[in-house]
Motif scaffolding. Structure first.
Motif, PDB file in Angstrom:
ATOM      1  N   GLU A  60       2.159   7.322  -6.468  1.00  0.00           N
ATOM      2  CA  GLU A  60       1.224   8.385  -6.846  1.00  0.00           C
ATOM      3  C   GLU A  60       1.787   9.770  -6.533  1.00  0.00           C
ATOM      4  O   GLU A  60       1.502  10.736  -7.241  1.00  0.00           O
ATOM      5  N   LYS A 105       0.834  -1.215   0.000  1.00  0.00           N
ATOM      6  CA  LYS A 105       0.000   0.000   0.000  1.00  0.00           C
ATOM      7  C   LYS A 105       0.862   1.256   0.000  1.00  0.00           C
ATOM      8  O   LYS A 105       0.576   2.229  -0.701  1.00  0.00           O
ATOM      9  N   LEU A 136       1.046   4.386  -2.807  1.00  0.00           N
ATOM     10  CA  LEU A 136       0.862   5.803  -2.479  1.00  0.00           C
ATOM     11  C   LEU A 136       2.091   6.624  -2.833  1.00  0.00           C
ATOM     12  O   LEU A 136       1.974   7.742  -3.350  1.00  0.00           O
ATOM     13  N   LEU A 178       3.430   8.521   5.855  1.00  0.00           N
ATOM     14  CA  LEU A 178       2.844   7.679   4.819  1.00  0.00           C
ATOM     15  C   LEU A 178       2.480   6.308   5.388  1.00  0.00           C
ATOM     16  O   LEU A 178       1.403   5.765   5.087  1.00  0.00           O
TER      17      LEU A 178
END
Length: 518
Positions: free
Chosen positions: A110, A103, A107, A223
Motif C-alpha cells: 500500500e 500483514k 502494508l 512497519l
C-alpha cells in the motif's frame, strides 16, 4: 489453503498516473526530513546523545535525518531482551509467525512509493531501481511466510520413512538469537529478507543496519511494530560497527550471524564467530554473502545488440553498486571491436544527476566509496585503455562518470578486485573456451552471463562457469525471489540461496522424533 507465490510487479513509470503518484510520495518523504530516530529494544524507544546523520548522496547539503547510535551497554541490553523474548516467540506457531509477514507485505504494498522514495533519497537509487528494491522486499515477506508454513507441514508432504514399530517425524525448530547485518546497497530488500527469514523461523534478532541507510531500516522495523509483531522479536540497534559489531559477533549467546557485505568484513566475522567464547555451548552459524567480480562472456554467434545492452545494464545499473554487477566483459576476439563500439554508444546516452529527477546514473553512496572508486579508476588508467569516462561528474553529490576500460589483461587489478562502482573492464579472448577460463580466473563466484546461440557451447558454459547464479543470454543482475535463488561460491560467500526453498533451513535446526508403537 495458501495462495501460490507470485512476484510483486514492477511499477510502469511510463504511465502518467504512476509518475504522479511517485512524485507525490517523493514530496511527502522530503517533507519528513530532519527527524531524529530512536533505537528499539523490546518495546522501548531509546534516543541517544550520539547520533549519525543520514546524508542524501545525490545532494550532500541535504540531511535526511539523524539516527541514534547504540553502544556496548545498549547492545548487551538488546541481547538480554532478545534472549528473554526467544523463550516465548519460539513457541508461537509457524502460521502465526507467518501472519505478521503477510500483514507487513500488504502494508508495504500500500505504501510502496513512500518506501521507494526514501530509497531514492537515502540510497541514491533512481525510480526503477528503488521500485525494484521495494518489490523484492515484499516478495521476501510473502515467500518466507509461505516457506515457514511449508516446513511446518513437512511431515504431511515429505514424511520420514516409517517402520512398523515406530512413528517418526521431523520438526524444524529455531536456533536462538541472531545478529542481522544487512548492506547499504539493497537497504530495504536485503534487510527485510534477512530479518524476516530469521524471525519467521522462530528466532529473535538484533538488527544492525548499515550506517548510510539506517532510516529505511528503521521504517521497516516500525512497519513490523505496526502489524503487531511482539516487542523484542526485532531489536533495532544501529551503531558503530567497531564498537558493537565485534562485541555481538563474539558474544557467547549469539547463535547465528546473518551478514551481507564485503569479503573483508565477511571473513572477519567468520573468523571471529569460529572462536568459542566462555560459556558458549554451540558452534555459531554464519550465513554470509560477500560480493563478486562478475563477468559476461559474448561469443561470435551471439545477438551482439542484445549482449551490449545487457552488459551496459549489468555494469551501470545503480552505478555498479551491486554484488551481482557485471564489472567484467569478456569478448571473443572476432567481435570485440563491434561489441565495444555498441557498449560505448549505449553508455554515452546516459544522463547523470539527482535520483529524485530519475536520471539513469546517480551518485555513489558516500565519500568513502567515492574515493575508493576514483582510486581504482586511476589504477585502471595504468592497466588498460580508457575508452569512456574516467573522472568525476558535476553536482552536489558523489557523482562519477560511467567509466569503461578496454584491452585489460585478465591479471589486472580492475579485472580481479571488486570496485563496487560504475567501472567496466573489457578483455579479449581468442575463443569461447578461453573466455570461460578467463571468467573463472577470480576468487569470486557470484553471478555470470554467457551470450551465445550455439547450444553445445551453452551446455559447456553451464557446466564450466563456476558461479552461484549463471544466466544465459540475459544480464547478470536482477535476481527474482523464488525464480533465481541467490548466493555465490568461493569468496562470494556461503552460497546461502536467498529467495530459495532451502534458505530457511539456515535459520532452523532439524529435530528428528521417533516414538515406539506398542
Amino acid at each position: 489453503m495458501l495462495t501460490p507465490f507470485v512476484n510483486e510487479p514492477f511499477t510502469n513509470f511510463q504511465d502518467e498516473n504512476n509518475r504522479k503518484a511517485m512524485k507525490l510520495a517523493l514530496t511527502k518523504v522530503k517533507n519528513s526530513f530532519g527527524h531524529t530516530y530512536p533505537l528499539y529494544i523490546g518495546s522501548e524507544k531509546i534516543y541517544t546523545k550520539t547520533t549519525t546523520p543520514s546524508i542524501n548522496p545525490g545532494k550532500v547539503s541535504e540531511t535526511i535525518g539523524y539516527m541514534s547510535s547504540a553502544n556496548r551497554e545498549l547492545a548487551e541490553k538488546a541481547m538480554q531482551k532478545a534472549l528473554d523474548t526467544f523463550e516465548t516467540w519460539k513457541k508461537v506457531s509457524p502460521e502465526e509467525r507467518a501472519s505478521y509477514l503477510f500483514k507487513a507485505a500488504n502494508l508495504m504494498r500500500e505504501r510502496k512509493h513512500e518506501f521507494s522514495s526514501l530509497l531514492v533519497f537515502e540510497a541514491g537509487k533512481n525510480w526503477a531501481e528503488a521500485d525494484a528494491d521495494t518489490a523484492e522486499a515484499i516478495d521476501f515477506l510473502e515467500f518466507y511466510a509461505r516457506e515457514m508454513i511449508r516446513l511446518d507441514r513437512i511431515n504431511e508432504t515429505l514424511p520420514p520413512t516409517q517402520i512398523p514399530t515406530e512413528k517418526s517425524q521431523l520438526r524444524y525448530i529455531p536456533l536462538g538469537v541472531g545478529i542481522v547485518i544487512p548492506p547499504w546497497n539493497f537497504p530495504l530488500a536485503i534487510c527485510v529478507g534477512m530479518t524476516s527469514a530469521a524471525i519467521v523461523s522462530g528466532n529473535t534478532v538484533l538488527l544492525k543496519p548499515a550506517s548510510p541507510t539506517s532510516i529505511i531500516a528503521y521504517q521497516f522495523v516500525s512497519l513490523m511494530k505496526e502489524v503487531g509483531l511482539p516487542p523484542g522479536v526485532i531489536n533495532f540497534i544501529p551503531g558503530n560497527p567497531n564498537e558493537i559489531g565485534d562485541f555481538l559477533t563474539a558474544h557467547p549467546k549469539t547463535r547465528f550471524i546473518s551478514f551481507t557485505g564485503s569479503k573483508q568484513v565477511g571473513l572477519h566475522i567468520n573468523k571471529l564467530a569460529a572462536n568459542t567464547a566462555k560459556n558458549q555451548i554451540w558452534i555459531k552459524r554464519v550465513i554470509a554473502e560477500m560480493g563478486g567480480k562478475d563477468g559476461i562472456i559474448v561469443d561470435e554467434t551471439a545477438d551482439l545488440d542484445q549482449a551490449a545492452q545487457q552488459i551496459v545494464a549489468s555494469a551501470f545499473g545503480f552505478q555498479g553498486q551491486k554484488c551481482s554487477a557485471g564489472s567484467r566483459a569478456i569478448l571473443v576476439d572476432s567481435i570485440y571491436d563491434q561489441v565495444v563500439s555498441k557498449i560505448l554508444d549505449l553508455t554515452k546516452t546516459f544522463t547523470i544527476g539527482l535520483p529524485e529527477e530519475n536520471h539513469p546514473i546517480g551518485p555513489v553512496i558516500d565519500q568513502k566509496a567515492y574515493d575508493k572508486i576514483l582510486s581504482y579508476i586511476e589504477i585502471g588508467k595504468q592497466e588498460g585503455s580508457l575508452l569512456l569516462g574516467g573522472s568525476t561528474a558535476s553536482g552536489d553529490g558523489f557523482y562519477i562518470q560511467p567509466t569503461i576500460f578496454g584491452e585489460v589483461d585478465q591479471e589486472a587489478r580492475i579485472m580481479q578486485e571488486e570496485i563496487f562502482g560504475p567501472v567496466l573492464a573489457i578483455t579479449r579472448a581468442t575463443d569461447w573456451q578461453e573466455a570461460i577460463q578467463i571468467y573463472n580466473h577470480t576468487e569470486y563466484g557470484l553471478t555470470g552471463s554467457f551470450f551465445s546461440k550455439d547450444e553445445h557451447r551453452i551446455q559447456q558454459a553451464q557446466e564450466q562457469m563456476h558461479c552461484g547464479n549463471l544466466y544465459i543470454n540475459r544480464k547478470c543482475t536482477g535476481a527474482l525471489v523464488g525464480v533465481h535463488p541467490f548466493g555465490g561460491f568461493n569468496m562470494s560467500g556461503t552460497d546461502s540461496k536467498a529467495g530459495g526453498y532451502d534458505y530457511l533451513l539456515l535459520f532452523t535446526q532439524a529435530k528428528s522424533i521417533s516414538r515406539q508403537i506398542s
